[in-house]
Design a protein around this motif. Structure first.
Motif, PDB file in Angstrom:
ATOM      1  N   PHE A  69       0.842  -1.195   0.000  1.00 34.87           N
ATOM      2  CA  PHE A  69       0.000   0.000   0.000  1.00 34.87           C
ATOM      3  C   PHE A  69       0.882   1.252   0.000  1.00 34.87           C
ATOM      4  CE2 PHE A  69      -3.108   2.849   2.173  1.00 34.87           C
ATOM      5  CZ  PHE A  69      -4.131   2.756   1.247  1.00 34.87           C
ATOM      6  N   TYR A  70       1.910   1.236   0.839  1.00 29.89           N
ATOM      7  CA  TYR A  70       2.939   2.278   0.902  1.00 29.89           C
ATOM      8  C   TYR A  70       4.279   1.609   1.156  1.00 29.89           C
ATOM      9  CZ  TYR A  70      -0.656   5.870   1.477  1.00 29.89           C
ATOM     10  OH  TYR A  70      -1.724   6.681   1.290  1.00 29.89           O
ATOM     11  N   ALA A  71       5.371   2.272   0.774  1.00 26.69           N
ATOM     12  CA  ALA A  71       6.712   1.770   1.072  1.00 26.69           C
ATOM     13  C   ALA A  71       7.653   2.956   1.267  1.00 26.69           C
ATOM     14  CB  ALA A  71       7.219   0.870  -0.053  1.00 26.69           C
ATOM     15  N   PHE A  72       8.568   2.798   2.208  1.00 27.66           N
ATOM     16  CA  PHE A  72       9.538   3.845   2.545  1.00 27.66           C
ATOM     17  C   PHE A  72      10.893   3.201   2.796  1.00 27.66           C
ATOM     18  CE2 PHE A  72       5.392   5.021   4.064  1.00 27.66           C
ATOM     19  CZ  PHE A  72       5.241   6.334   3.658  1.00 27.66           C
ATOM     20  N   ALA A  73      11.967   3.946   2.530  1.00 24.30           N
ATOM     21  CA  ALA A  73      13.324   3.511   2.843  1.00 24.30           C
ATOM     22  C   ALA A  73      13.947   4.563   3.749  1.00 24.30           C
ATOM     23  CB  ALA A  73      14.144   3.348   1.570  1.00 24.30           C
ATOM     24  N   LEU A  74      14.669   4.115   4.769  1.00 20.86           N
ATOM     25  CA  LEU A  74      15.292   5.013   5.745  1.00 20.86           C
ATOM     26  C   LEU A  74      16.694   5.393   5.293  1.00 20.86           C
ATOM     27  CD1 LEU A  74      15.424   6.452   8.494  1.00 20.86           C
ATOM     28  CD2 LEU A  74      16.173   4.267   9.485  1.00 20.86           C
ATOM     29  N   TYR A  75      16.894   6.686   5.004  1.00 17.39           N
ATOM     30  CA  TYR A  75      18.191   7.232   4.615  1.00 17.39           C
ATOM     31  C   TYR A  75      18.580   8.348   5.578  1.00 17.39           C
ATOM     32  CZ  TYR A  75      18.153   4.823   0.117  1.00 17.39           C
ATOM     33  OH  TYR A  75      18.152   3.864  -0.863  1.00 17.39           O
ATOM     34  N   PRO A  76      19.208   8.012   6.714  1.00 17.76           N
ATOM     35  CA  PRO A  76      19.693   9.081   7.598  1.00 17.76           C
ATOM     36  C   PRO A  76      20.766   9.899   6.882  1.00 17.76           C
ATOM     37  CG  PRO A  76      19.692   6.960   8.722  1.00 17.76           C
ATOM     38  CD  PRO A  76      19.449   6.692   7.268  1.00 17.76           C
ATOM     39  N   ASP A  77      20.942  11.115   7.282  1.00 21.92           N
ATOM     40  CA  ASP A  77      21.931  11.999   6.658  1.00 21.92           C
ATOM     41  C   ASP A  77      23.298  11.333   6.604  1.00 21.92           C
ATOM     42  OD1 ASP A  77      20.068  13.983   6.330  1.00 21.92           O
ATOM     43  OD2 ASP A  77      20.629  15.076   8.142  1.00 21.92           O
ATOM     44  N   GLU A  87       7.359  -1.332   4.636  1.00 23.54           N
ATOM     45  CA  GLU A  87       6.277  -1.555   3.682  1.00 23.54           C
ATOM     46  C   GLU A  87       4.988  -1.717   4.460  1.00 23.54           C
ATOM     47  OE1 GLU A  87       8.840  -3.760   0.178  1.00 23.54           O
ATOM     48  OE2 GLU A  87       7.306  -4.898   1.220  1.00 23.54           O
ATOM     49  N   VAL A  88       3.951  -1.041   4.007  1.00 27.48           N
ATOM     50  CA  VAL A  88       2.638  -1.092   4.648  1.00 27.48           C
ATOM     51  C   VAL A  88       1.681  -1.765   3.681  1.00 27.48           C
ATOM     52  CG1 VAL A  88       0.732   0.273   5.592  1.00 27.48           C
ATOM     53  CG2 VAL A  88       3.108   1.036   5.918  1.00 27.48           C
ATOM     54  N   ASP A  89       0.999  -2.763   4.165  1.00 26.88           N
ATOM     55  CA  ASP A  89       0.012  -3.443   3.339  1.00 26.88           C
ATOM     56  C   ASP A  89      -1.276  -3.568   4.139  1.00 26.88           C
ATOM     57  OD1 ASP A  89      -1.041  -4.641   1.130  1.00 26.88           O
ATOM     58  OD2 ASP A  89       0.423  -6.253   1.048  1.00 26.88           O
ATOM     59  N   LEU A  90      -2.379  -3.626   3.452  1.00 22.67           N
ATOM     60  CA  LEU A  90      -3.691  -3.782   4.077  1.00 22.67           C
ATOM     61  C   LEU A  90      -4.245  -5.142   3.671  1.00 22.67           C
ATOM     62  CD1 LEU A  90      -5.159  -0.249   3.305  1.00 22.67           C
ATOM     63  CD2 LEU A  90      -3.962  -1.005   5.362  1.00 22.67           C
ATOM     64  N   ILE A  91      -4.692  -5.882   4.646  1.00 27.77           N
ATOM     65  CA  ILE A  91      -5.243  -7.211   4.393  1.00 27.77           C
ATOM     66  C   ILE A  91      -6.655  -7.227   4.956  1.00 27.77           C
ATOM     67  CG2 ILE A  91      -4.998  -9.679   4.854  1.00 27.77           C
ATOM     68  CD1 ILE A  91      -1.982  -9.037   5.357  1.00 27.77           C
ATOM     69  N   TRP A  92      -7.599  -7.653   4.134  1.00 36.41           N
ATOM     70  CA  TRP A  92      -9.006  -7.711   4.550  1.00 36.41           C
ATOM     71  C   TRP A  92      -9.467  -9.158   4.607  1.00 36.41           C
ATOM     72  CZ3 TRP A  92     -10.168  -3.150   6.240  1.00 36.41           C
ATOM     73  CH2 TRP A  92      -9.648  -2.009   5.627  1.00 36.41           C
ATOM     74  N   PRO A  93     -10.355  -9.461   5.534  1.00 35.47           N
ATOM     75  CA  PRO A  93     -10.938 -10.809   5.537  1.00 35.47           C
ATOM     76  C   PRO A  93     -11.677 -11.059   4.220  1.00 35.47           C
ATOM     77  CG  PRO A  93     -11.576  -9.567   7.507  1.00 35.47           C
ATOM     78  CD  PRO A  93     -10.888  -8.612   6.583  1.00 35.47           C
ATOM     79  N   ASP A  94     -11.714 -12.321   3.810  1.00 30.72           N
ATOM     80  CA  ASP A  94     -12.459 -12.695   2.605  1.00 30.72           C
ATOM     81  C   ASP A  94     -12.990 -14.109   2.781  1.00 30.72           C
ATOM     82  OD1 ASP A  94     -10.325 -14.421   2.139  1.00 30.72           O
ATOM     83  OD2 ASP A  94      -9.461 -13.217   0.541  1.00 30.72           O
ATOM     84  N   GLU A  95     -13.411 -14.732   1.694  1.00 34.36           N
ATOM     85  CA  GLU A  95     -13.977 -16.077   1.772  1.00 34.36           C
ATOM     86  C   GLU A  95     -12.959 -17.094   2.275  1.00 34.36           C
ATOM     87  OE1 GLU A  95     -13.768 -14.594  -1.593  1.00 34.36           O
ATOM     88  OE2 GLU A  95     -15.386 -13.336  -0.827  1.00 34.36           O
ATOM     89  N   THR A  96     -11.696 -16.938   1.878  1.00 26.30           N
ATOM     90  CA  THR A  96     -10.669 -17.910   2.275  1.00 26.30           C
ATOM     91  C   THR A  96     -10.219 -17.711   3.713  1.00 26.30           C
ATOM     92  OG1 THR A  96      -8.890 -16.533   1.410  1.00 26.30           O
ATOM     93  CG2 THR A  96      -9.837 -18.170  -0.086  1.00 26.30           C
TER      94      THR A  96
END
Length: 165
Positions: A69-77, A87-96
């Motif tokens: 859903f979103y992704a970020f990488a950490l780059y300190p100075d 990485e952010v992902d969204l998972i929803w219930p479904d039939e399975t």
């Protein structure tokens, strides 16, 4: 700070949002982002290598394959390469899987490539979660280098407060 209001995620400015859409211009993004990171590093008194930063940013394209859903990488100075990937992902219930549980999340997202995962239950401000620490086997660059062992920490969360609108 970047505020992702749809999920309530706030990340510090040294977390770089990664382009995830297939139509995103990776080459242009990599070039301009490397320039920005190097300028920020120099302003903080460091001399990051722009070629190394660009090469590392190109590797972030792998996030697209997981379709988060979103992704970020950490780059300190001053760093030439990302220290962490979010990485952010969204998972929803479904039939399975009609009901998501912490046990199901831990089982589904654990790997035992090199030893079993260490799973702990915890409570985060957003809701109950499982913390999964495991080692994953990754392929080497261009198929010629030896594979890599990647140690990861993953949090799987069941947010309280209902479904985002």
């Amino acid at each position: 700070m970047s505020d992702i209001r749809t999920c309530g995620i706030v990340v510090p400015t040294d977390w770089v949002p990664l382009p995830l859409e297939p139509s995103d211009d990776m080459k242009g993004w990599t070039k301009s982002t490397a320039v920005e990171l190097c300028e920020r590093g120099r302003a903080a008194g460091h001399e990051p290598d722009r070629r190394t930063v660009r090469r590392d940013l190109r590797a972030s394209e792998e996030s697209r394959s997981r379709d988060p859903f979103y992704a970020f990488a950490l780059y300190p100075d001053g760093f030439d390469s990302a220290l962490a990937l979010l990485e952010v992902d969204l998972i929803w219930p479904d039939e399975t899987v009609p009901r998501l549980t912490l046990d199901w999340l831990a089982e589904t997202f654990s790997a035992d490539d090199f030893g079993g995962p260490k799973v702990t239950h915890t409570e985060l401000p957003v809701g109950p979660a499982v913390r999964i620490r495991h080692n994953l086997a990754m392929s080497g660059c261009s198929g010629t280098a030896a594979g890599l062992l990647l140690e990861t920490v993953t949090y799987e969360v069941l947010p309280t407060g209902g479904r985002p609108r």
